[in-house]
Motif scaffolding. Structure first.
Motif, PDB file in Angstrom:
ATOM      1  N   UNK A  17     -11.004  38.622  -8.551  1.00 31.70           N
ATOM      2  CA  UNK A  17     -10.196  37.418  -8.692  1.00 31.70           C
ATOM      3  C   UNK A  17     -10.098  36.678  -7.357  1.00 31.70           C
ATOM      4  N   UNK A  18      -9.959  35.356  -7.441  1.00 32.07           N
ATOM      5  CA  UNK A  18      -9.802  34.555  -6.237  1.00 32.07           C
ATOM      6  C   UNK A  18      -8.367  34.507  -5.750  1.00 32.07           C
ATOM      7  N   UNK A  19      -7.416  34.666  -6.656  1.00 29.40           N
ATOM      8  CA  UNK A  19      -5.995  34.601  -6.305  1.00 29.40           C
ATOM      9  C   UNK A  19      -5.237  35.438  -7.334  1.00 29.40           C
ATOM     10  N   UNK A  61     -12.207  31.232 -10.344  1.00 30.98           N
ATOM     11  CA  UNK A  61     -12.840  29.912 -10.371  1.00 30.98           C
ATOM     12  C   UNK A  61     -11.976  28.773  -9.870  1.00 30.98           C
ATOM     13  N   UNK A  62     -10.988  29.049  -9.063  1.00 26.82           N
ATOM     14  CA  UNK A  62     -10.131  27.968  -8.564  1.00 26.82           C
ATOM     15  C   UNK A  62     -10.916  26.972  -7.722  1.00 26.82           C
ATOM     16  N   UNK A  75     -10.423  30.233 -14.916  1.00 27.43           N
ATOM     17  CA  UNK A  75      -9.926  31.065 -16.005  1.00 27.43           C
ATOM     18  C   UNK A  75      -8.873  32.009 -15.429  1.00 27.43           C
ATOM     19  N   UNK A  76      -8.035  32.516 -16.308  1.00 26.51           N
ATOM     20  CA  UNK A  76      -6.889  33.303 -15.884  1.00 26.51           C
ATOM     21  C   UNK A  76      -6.729  34.514 -16.800  1.00 26.51           C
ATOM     22  N   UNK A  92      -0.477  39.079  -4.405  1.00 28.64           N
ATOM     23  CA  UNK A  92      -1.235  40.308  -4.152  1.00 28.64           C
ATOM     24  C   UNK A  92      -2.563  40.012  -3.476  1.00 28.64           C
ATOM     25  N   UNK A  93      -3.110  38.828  -3.762  1.00 32.89           N
ATOM     26  CA  UNK A  93      -4.351  38.393  -3.126  1.00 32.89           C
ATOM     27  C   UNK A  93      -4.302  36.878  -3.018  1.00 32.89           C
ATOM     28  N   UNK A  94      -4.459  36.378  -1.810  1.00 33.16           N
ATOM     29  CA  UNK A  94      -4.354  34.942  -1.576  1.00 33.16           C
ATOM     30  C   UNK A  94      -5.732  34.285  -1.621  1.00 33.16           C
ATOM     31  N   UNK A  95      -5.786  33.140  -2.278  1.00 38.02           N
ATOM     32  CA  UNK A  95      -6.990  32.326  -2.340  1.00 38.02           C
ATOM     33  C   UNK A  95      -7.412  31.978  -0.906  1.00 38.02           C
ATOM     34  N   UNK A  96      -8.704  32.132  -0.548  1.00 41.83           N
ATOM     35  CA  UNK A  96      -9.110  31.883   0.830  1.00 41.83           C
ATOM     36  C   UNK A  96      -8.943  30.430   1.279  1.00 41.83           C
ATOM     37  N   UNK A  97      -8.985  29.500   0.362  1.00 37.54           N
ATOM     38  CA  UNK A  97      -8.819  28.081   0.709  1.00 37.54           C
ATOM     39  C   UNK A  97      -7.476  27.592   0.197  1.00 37.54           C
TER      40      UNK A  97
END
Length: 102
Positions: A17-19, A61-62, A75-76, A92-97
């Protein structure tokens, strides 16, 4: 929506996941309504035992979202399980951008 009896185990989706966010959800009525922007269909209703739950949202896919956040291949995956206690929201996990719409 994935309703479980116990918390998710393993980190495969968490890694992909991205976030990822997680929070508590109080359901004193035991009724959960899932609503989306598309109002053409019926709103899904999920019967649950009344109580406190944890909800984890894995976002994928953010980075494909348009500037207004309305178009993209995002998608979520939502996972819900009973906790018996109230939980605070956390990432728990932050989107890099930057997050879309942020």
């Amino acid at each position: 929506m994935d309703v479980r009896r116990t918390p998710p185990v393993g980190g495969t989706e968490l890694q992909r996941a991205g976030h990822v966010t997680q929070a508590g959800l109080a359901l004193p009525s035991g009724r959960l309504l899932i609503s989306v922007q598309d109002t053409r269909g019926t709103i899904p209703r999920i019967p649950l035992a009344p109580g406190n739950y944890a909800v984890r949202i894995c976002s994928h896919g953010l980075d494909t979202l348009s500037g207004d956040g309305l178009e993209g291949e995002d998608r979520y995956h939502v996972v819900l399980w009973p906790t018996g206690v109230e939980l605070s929201a956390r990432v728990l996990k932050r989107c890099p951008g930057p997050l879309p719409g942020g």
